[in-house]
Motif scaffolding. Sequence first.
Motif, PDB file in Angstrom:
ATOM      1  N   LEU A 157      -0.891 -18.901  37.499  1.00 42.45           N
ATOM      2  CA  LEU A 157      -0.501 -17.791  38.369  1.00 42.45           C
ATOM      3  C   LEU A 157      -0.469 -18.246  39.823  1.00 42.45           C
ATOM      4  O   LEU A 157      -1.283 -19.067  40.243  1.00 42.45           O
ATOM      5  CB  LEU A 157      -1.479 -16.618  38.223  1.00 42.45           C
ATOM      6  CG  LEU A 157      -1.678 -16.048  36.823  1.00 42.45           C
ATOM      7  CD1 LEU A 157      -2.720 -14.942  36.846  1.00 42.45           C
ATOM      8  CD2 LEU A 157      -0.359 -15.521  36.259  1.00 42.45           C
ATOM      9  N   THR A 158       0.481 -17.702  40.574  1.00 43.66           N
ATOM     10  CA  THR A 158       0.559 -17.982  42.004  1.00 43.66           C
ATOM     11  C   THR A 158      -0.201 -16.897  42.756  1.00 43.66           C
ATOM     12  O   THR A 158      -0.012 -15.705  42.504  1.00 43.66           O
ATOM     13  CB  THR A 158       2.027 -18.004  42.471  1.00 43.66           C
ATOM     14  OG1 THR A 158       2.728 -19.018  41.732  1.00 43.66           O
ATOM     15  CG2 THR A 158       2.120 -18.311  43.950  1.00 43.66           C
ATOM     16  N   VAL A 159      -1.057 -17.313  43.677  1.00 45.81           N
ATOM     17  CA  VAL A 159      -1.892 -16.360  44.410  1.00 45.81           C
ATOM     18  C   VAL A 159      -1.334 -16.149  45.818  1.00 45.81           C
ATOM     19  O   VAL A 159      -1.128 -17.102  46.570  1.00 45.81           O
ATOM     20  CB  VAL A 159      -3.351 -16.855  44.503  1.00 45.81           C
ATOM     21  CG1 VAL A 159      -4.197 -15.873  45.321  1.00 45.81           C
ATOM     22  CG2 VAL A 159      -3.935 -17.023  43.110  1.00 45.81           C
ATOM     23  N   GLY A 170      -7.228  -9.237  50.960  1.00 48.02           N
ATOM     24  CA  GLY A 170      -7.166  -9.234  49.509  1.00 48.02           C
ATOM     25  C   GLY A 170      -6.239 -10.297  48.952  1.00 48.02           C
ATOM     26  O   GLY A 170      -5.638 -11.091  49.698  1.00 48.02           O
ATOM     27  N   LEU A 171      -6.116 -10.312  47.633  1.00 47.51           N
ATOM     28  CA  LEU A 171      -5.276 -11.261  46.904  1.00 47.51           C
ATOM     29  C   LEU A 171      -4.359 -10.525  45.944  1.00 47.51           C
ATOM     30  O   LEU A 171      -4.728  -9.467  45.419  1.00 47.51           O
ATOM     31  CB  LEU A 171      -6.129 -12.228  46.075  1.00 47.51           C
ATOM     32  CG  LEU A 171      -7.308 -12.954  46.708  1.00 47.51           C
ATOM     33  CD1 LEU A 171      -8.043 -13.725  45.627  1.00 47.51           C
ATOM     34  CD2 LEU A 171      -6.831 -13.879  47.806  1.00 47.51           C
ATOM     35  N   ILE A 172      -3.203 -11.102  45.721  1.00 49.45           N
ATOM     36  CA  ILE A 172      -2.303 -10.603  44.677  1.00 49.45           C
ATOM     37  C   ILE A 172      -1.906 -11.793  43.814  1.00 49.45           C
ATOM     38  O   ILE A 172      -1.330 -12.774  44.316  1.00 49.45           O
ATOM     39  CB  ILE A 172      -1.048  -9.930  45.270  1.00 49.45           C
ATOM     40  CG1 ILE A 172      -1.443  -8.726  46.148  1.00 49.45           C
ATOM     41  CG2 ILE A 172      -0.105  -9.487  44.153  1.00 49.45           C
ATOM     42  CD1 ILE A 172      -0.269  -8.074  46.848  1.00 49.45           C
ATOM     43  N   ALA A 173      -2.242 -11.745  42.525  1.00 49.58           N
ATOM     44  CA  ALA A 173      -1.889 -12.811  41.586  1.00 49.58           C
ATOM     45  C   ALA A 173      -0.556 -12.461  40.929  1.00 49.58           C
ATOM     46  O   ALA A 173      -0.399 -11.375  40.367  1.00 49.58           O
ATOM     47  CB  ALA A 173      -2.977 -12.976  40.528  1.00 49.58           C
ATOM     48  N   VAL A 174       0.400 -13.379  41.034  1.00 44.72           N
ATOM     49  CA  VAL A 174       1.752 -13.150  40.522  1.00 44.72           C
ATOM     50  C   VAL A 174       2.075 -14.214  39.470  1.00 44.72           C
ATOM     51  O   VAL A 174       1.790 -15.404  39.674  1.00 44.72           O
ATOM     52  CB  VAL A 174       2.786 -13.215  41.672  1.00 44.72           C
ATOM     53  CG1 VAL A 174       4.194 -12.935  41.138  1.00 44.72           C
ATOM     54  CG2 VAL A 174       2.423 -12.218  42.765  1.00 44.72           C
ATOM     55  N   GLY A 175       2.638 -13.788  38.367  1.00 44.38           N
ATOM     56  CA  GLY A 175       2.978 -14.723  37.296  1.00 44.38           C
ATOM     57  C   GLY A 175       4.424 -14.627  36.870  1.00 44.38           C
ATOM     58  O   GLY A 175       5.039 -13.569  36.954  1.00 44.38           O
ATOM     59  N   ASP A 176       4.955 -15.747  36.429  1.00 44.64           N
ATOM     60  CA  ASP A 176       6.318 -15.808  35.909  1.00 44.64           C
ATOM     61  C   ASP A 176       6.263 -16.341  34.485  1.00 44.64           C
ATOM     62  O   ASP A 176       5.301 -17.000  34.089  1.00 44.64           O
ATOM     63  CB  ASP A 176       7.184 -16.720  36.788  1.00 44.64           C
ATOM     64  CG  ASP A 176       8.667 -16.423  36.661  1.00 44.64           C
ATOM     65  OD1 ASP A 176       9.045 -15.612  35.793  1.00 44.64           O
ATOM     66  OD2 ASP A 176       9.459 -17.000  37.438  1.00 44.64           O
ATOM     67  N   THR A 177       7.286 -16.058  33.711  1.00 44.67           N
ATOM     68  CA  THR A 177       7.321 -16.459  32.305  1.00 44.67           C
ATOM     69  C   THR A 177       8.215 -17.675  32.132  1.00 44.67           C
ATOM     70  O   THR A 177       9.311 -17.737  32.697  1.00 44.67           O
ATOM     71  CB  THR A 177       7.868 -15.309  31.434  1.00 44.67           C
ATOM     72  OG1 THR A 177       7.091 -14.133  31.672  1.00 44.67           O
ATOM     73  CG2 THR A 177       7.804 -15.678  29.958  1.00 44.67           C
ATOM     74  N   LEU A 178       7.752 -18.642  31.352  1.00 44.65           N
ATOM     75  CA  LEU A 178       8.581 -19.800  31.048  1.00 44.65           C
ATOM     76  C   LEU A 178       9.792 -19.361  30.228  1.00 44.65           C
ATOM     77  O   LEU A 178       9.703 -18.450  29.400  1.00 44.65           O
ATOM     78  CB  LEU A 178       7.788 -20.837  30.259  1.00 44.65           C
ATOM     79  CG  LEU A 178       6.733 -21.632  31.030  1.00 44.65           C
ATOM     80  CD1 LEU A 178       5.923 -22.490  30.063  1.00 44.65           C
ATOM     81  CD2 LEU A 178       7.371 -22.502  32.100  1.00 44.65           C
ATOM     82  N   LYS A 179      10.928 -20.009  30.448  1.00 41.77           N
ATOM     83  CA  LYS A 179      12.114 -19.719  29.650  1.00 41.77           C
ATOM     84  C   LYS A 179      11.853 -20.091  28.190  1.00 41.77           C
ATOM     85  O   LYS A 179      11.133 -21.046  27.895  1.00 41.77           O
ATOM     86  CB  LYS A 179      13.314 -20.490  30.196  1.00 41.77           C
ATOM     87  CG  LYS A 179      13.805 -19.962  31.536  1.00 41.77           C
ATOM     88  CD  LYS A 179      15.031 -20.702  32.015  1.00 41.77           C
ATOM     89  CE  LYS A 179      15.535 -20.095  33.328  1.00 41.77           C
ATOM     90  NZ  LYS A 179      16.698 -20.833  33.880  1.00 41.77           N
TER      91      LYS A 179
END
Length: 365
Positions: A157-159, A170-179
């Motif tokens: 995850l990218t923070v 604060g922090l926001i954790a962002v995630g992407d899905t592999l193709k």
Amino acid sequence: VMGYPCALGMATPLAMIKGGGIAAQKGILMRSGEAFQAFKDVKKIILDKTGTLTVGKPKVIQVITYNEYDELSLLTIAASIEIGSDHPLGKAIVDHALTQNADLKPVEEFQTITGHGVRGMIQGKEILVGNSRFMVEEGVIISEFEEKIKNFENQGLTVIVIAENNILAGLIAVGDTLKDDAKEMIELLHEEGFETVILTGDNWRVANTIAQKLGIKEVLAEVLPQEKAAKIRELQAEGYKVAMVGDGINDAPALTQADIGIAIGAGTDIAIESADIILVSESLKGILESYYIGKSSYSKTRQNVALAFSFNGIGVITAVMGIVHPIWAMIAMALSVSAILLNSFGSRSFIKSQRLKRKNNHKNH
């Protein structure tokens, strides 16, 4: 008559036309001669992460607040700043905030710090939104959250860190899905002898996590957009022929610098304009198919040139010796052009059979 170079002049263009037609049927646009001629010599394939290996539609996974902020107020200031950004992570934050009915605030003095984050003024307070490196450089103390940041990044995850007046908010954790086809295509590229490399502006922990999932051994992380082309030049200086696959504005210089630039069709216009090959779909299978097409076209070119020289070379010698009558010379030259045409268009390319053979072998294993 026997020295007429018509067949020789047609040898290369016809092979490229055949290859371009096959590519178009598969949703691939070959835009330059390098796309046909140079791909066979490529040893390293450099892959951007966001939008290339991943779907490119990141989502907010978790929000962690600090001090007096609650989740909605943190999302509000972060989204208010990020709405001026065109980065996919910023868009993910804005979209999530809007689903939470956040009331976005007007922003003054908005500024993008490439490769780091964004900043702006909201109601007289300076808001910083970006990666942890950005915060450290700005003097924001994030030591209390370093363990949480590390844990998120180890999950891939990218923070995104948010600060108000240089105080952590604060922090926001962002995630992407592999193709879906990413892992399979990496394995097939390795079977063909390619070395694959991830090139990303994201941090090392996130990049290494993605690399481990895909079986990629080499990672170039925390690379600023303006440094990507330099990384390509370094690899070329080591003697590698390099292909670069990307989709964003930040990838355009690297796509231009690489021996073969491959743009994902859903990417930005500037990336597409910088590329030698454009994959119309977002699937990565076009990388391997482009390679087969280029390899096949080069082989056809060599065959065509050999045929043309054979007709011309043998024909000129026999004509000079008086062995060939002028009428037969005319027929021979017509046959040479016909042979080039038949070799280029009459025979089925081995591209599809090779690709399917490898894919089937892969599935059987």
